[in-house]
Design a protein around this motif. Structure first.
Motif, short mmCIF file in Angstrom:
data_model
loop_
_atom_site.label_atom_id
_atom_site.label_comp_id
_atom_site.label_asym_id
_atom_site.label_seq_id
_atom_site.Cartn_x
_atom_site.Cartn_y
_atom_site.Cartn_z
N SER A 29 8.79 38.17 98.63
CA SER A 29 7.79 37.10 98.69
C SER A 29 8.27 36.04 99.68
N LEU A 30 7.42 35.11 99.94
CA LEU A 30 7.74 34.02 100.85
C LEU A 30 8.91 33.18 100.34
N PHE A 31 9.11 33.17 99.01
CA PHE A 31 10.14 32.33 98.41
C PHE A 31 11.38 33.11 98.00
N GLY A 32 11.49 34.38 98.40
CA GLY A 32 12.68 35.15 98.15
C GLY A 32 12.65 36.01 96.90
N ASP A 33 11.58 35.94 96.12
CA ASP A 33 11.44 36.82 94.96
C ASP A 33 11.06 38.22 95.44
N ILE A 34 11.18 39.18 94.54
CA ILE A 34 10.74 40.54 94.83
C ILE A 34 9.34 40.72 94.24
N CYS A 35 8.41 41.16 95.06
CA CYS A 35 7.04 41.41 94.60
C CYS A 35 6.88 42.90 94.34
N LEU A 36 6.41 43.24 93.16
CA LEU A 36 6.01 44.61 92.86
C LEU A 36 4.49 44.62 92.96
N VAL A 37 3.99 45.29 94.00
CA VAL A 37 2.56 45.33 94.27
C VAL A 37 2.01 46.63 93.71
N LEU A 53 6.08 39.27 90.11
CA LEU A 53 7.28 38.73 90.76
C LEU A 53 8.51 38.93 89.89
N TYR A 54 9.62 39.30 90.54
CA TYR A 54 10.90 39.49 89.86
C TYR A 54 11.97 38.76 90.66
N GLU A 55 12.97 38.25 89.95
CA GLU A 55 14.04 37.50 90.61
C GLU A 55 15.00 38.40 91.36
N THR A 56 15.25 39.60 90.83
CA THR A 56 16.21 40.50 91.46
C THR A 56 15.58 41.85 91.74
N GLY A 57 16.17 42.55 92.67
CA GLY A 57 15.71 43.89 93.00
C GLY A 57 15.91 44.87 91.85
N GLU A 58 16.96 44.65 91.05
CA GLU A 58 17.22 45.53 89.91
C GLU A 58 16.10 45.42 88.87
N ALA A 60 12.98 44.51 89.45
CA ALA A 60 11.78 45.11 90.04
C ALA A 60 11.86 46.64 90.00
N LEU A 61 13.04 47.17 90.30
CA LEU A 61 13.22 48.63 90.27
C LEU A 61 13.06 49.17 88.86
N ALA A 62 13.62 48.48 87.87
CA ALA A 62 13.49 48.92 86.48
C ALA A 62 12.03 48.91 86.04
N ALA A 63 11.29 47.87 86.41
CA ALA A 63 9.87 47.79 86.06
C ALA A 63 9.09 48.89 86.75
N ARG A 64 9.38 49.14 88.01
CA ARG A 64 8.68 50.19 88.77
C ARG A 64 8.94 51.57 88.16
N GLU A 65 10.18 51.84 87.81
CA GLU A 65 10.52 53.13 87.20
C GLU A 65 9.84 53.30 85.84
N ALA A 66 9.80 52.25 85.05
CA ALA A 66 9.15 52.32 83.74
C ALA A 66 7.65 52.57 83.89
N LEU A 67 7.01 51.87 84.82
CA LEU A 67 5.57 52.06 85.06
C LEU A 67 5.28 53.46 85.57
N SER A 68 6.08 53.95 86.51
CA SER A 68 5.82 55.29 87.05
C SER A 68 6.06 56.36 85.99
N ARG A 69 7.01 56.16 85.10
CA ARG A 69 7.26 57.12 84.02
C ARG A 69 6.05 57.18 83.08
N VAL A 70 5.50 56.04 82.72
CA VAL A 70 4.32 56.00 81.85
C VAL A 70 3.13 56.67 82.52
N LYS A 71 2.92 56.40 83.80
CA LYS A 71 1.79 57.00 84.51
C LYS A 71 1.94 58.52 84.59
N ARG A 72 3.14 59.00 84.83
CA ARG A 72 3.37 60.45 84.89
C ARG A 72 3.16 61.09 83.53
#
Length: 87
Positions: A29-37, A53-58, A60-72
């Motif tokens: 993001s513009l302010f240094g956060d990680i955006c999961l779009v 928005l997430y403060e760290t890449g870790e 954001a990655l954990a949220a992305r993996e959890a969401l993709s697991r549920v979708k699969r």
């Protein structure tokens, strides 16, 4: 936006007239956060978009993996190239 880490999923069931897509990607993001779009909807139509928005890449990655697991688990499958499914 970074597209190297993008996840693109499809769920197609002709018997139920279902043709859905779900995409996720990460960017700064513009302010240094990680955006999961996240974008989802019917294939061939504009989708809905949500940005978390997430403060760290870790985080954001954990949220992305959890969401993709549920979708699969719900029947979404990875797509490759121009809509071809991976096996």
């Amino acid at each position: 936006m970074q597209t190297e880490d993008a996840i693109h999923l499809h769920r197609i069931d002709p018997a139920r007239n279902m043709a859905r897509f779900y995409r996720m990607s990460s960017t700064l993001s513009l302010f240094g956060d990680i955006c999961l779009v996240r974008e989802w909807g019917r294939i061939g139509r504009p989708g809905r978009i949500r940005i978390d928005l997430y403060e760290t890449g870790e985080e954001a990655l954990a949220a992305r993996e959890a969401l993709s697991r549920v979708k699969r688990q719900r029947g979404y499958r990875d797509v490759c190239g121009m809509g071809r499914r991976l096996r």
